[in-house]
Structures are given as structure tokens and as C-alpha cells.
Design an enzyme around this catalytic site. Sequence first.
Site, PDB file in Angstrom:
ATOM      1  CB  SER A   1      -0.960  -0.066   1.199  1.00 43.74           C
ATOM      2  OG  SER A   1      -1.914   0.952   1.160  1.00 43.74           O
TER       3      SER A   1
ATOM      4  CG  HIS B   1      -4.425  -1.662  -1.882  1.00 48.64           C
ATOM      5  ND1 HIS B   1      -4.904  -2.333  -0.794  1.00 48.64           N
ATOM      6  CD2 HIS B   1      -3.785  -0.583  -1.362  1.00 48.64           C
ATOM      7  CE1 HIS B   1      -4.587  -1.702   0.319  1.00 48.64           C
ATOM      8  NE2 HIS B   1      -3.906  -0.623  -0.006  1.00 48.64           N
TER       9      HIS B   1
END
Length: 193
Positions: free
Chosen positions: A98, A123
Site C-alpha cells: 500500500s 492497491h
Amino acid sequence: MSVIPMVVEQTSRGERSYDIYSRLLKERVIFLSGEVEDRMANLIVAQLLFLESEDPTKDINIYINSPGGSVTAGMAIYDTMQFIKPDIRTLCIGQACSMGAFLLAGGTAGKRAALPNARVMIHQPLGGFRGQASDIQIHAQEILKIKHTLNDRLAFHTGQSIERIEKDTDRDNFMSAEEAQAYGLVDEVLVKR
């Protein structure tokens, strides 16, 4: 509770002891480990600014082992990495997920690496909000703006098209070190010094 090791250094003035992270900071090594949050971001920004003031011509090394975290805290680190004069070498040890992956990719081109068994995950930003419908709509629009900014920066740092980044960040996208290199998140996989 973890114990932080101390290192004893001999100098002409006698012995001096440092915690291991302070000693590594003298070698221009910063550890970004754990969840990216405001307190951690402030410490890393302060370390970056300190090392720039010490010598703006020497590279700074950031070792990343993070599951990700706050976008705003991560952007404070990212913006400082881009702002200061020294090149930033990023190295994924363990995981960069992330926001951790975003910061890994944000290192100076040609100076981003991962160890062989590191994992990288990209993501879209996560968000959740409760309240009045109008407030939920405001927050949803803000998350979409953040998503666009993150995707734009990832496209810049990886060389991938914005369309590919949007597709690949739609869900959790895990990569090995070699896959992260092929994708453009890192420039090399380090096996030995």
C-alpha cells in the site's frame, strides 16, 4: 515490548553508546517500519531534513518494511523525499504494501531495490466514513481525488500507463521482488552487497 539494541562506539573522547537506529542514522540509513502514521511520518521527515542539512550531496537510504497506512502521513514523507536535494535510495526488506509500496517507488530512479524474498503490494486507497449522506459524498469525492493522485504518481515512477495502474490497483495486487522490478516499482533485486 521490543528491546532496541545499543551500540558502543570508541572515539578519541572515549566511549559513546547509541541505540542502533541512531547509529545507522549517522550512516544515512532511515528505517521505515510498521504502519505509516502521523507520528512515524513526522520522525522520518525530520530525519530526512536533518540528513539533508548535514550533507545535501550524499544519498539517503530508506529501508522499508511496512504494511502501509495513512495516505496523508505517507504523502508527507513522499513530498519530503521529492523536495530535498539528496537522492533517496529505497530498499524493501520484508514487505512494502500500500503506502509502503508507494514510498518504495518514490525513491530516486535507478536507486530503488528489493531483497529477494520481499513482497510488494499495490492497491487503491481504502476509506470508510459514516454520517450524513452529503458528508459521505464529500468523503467519497476526496478518496477519488486521492486515488487519482496516487495512480498518477505511480504511473510516473513506474513508467506504466495510467490505465494499467488503475486496472492493477483496483484490488490488492501482490508481487514478488522480481515482479516488482518488472513492473517498475524497483530497479533491481539485491542478493549480495
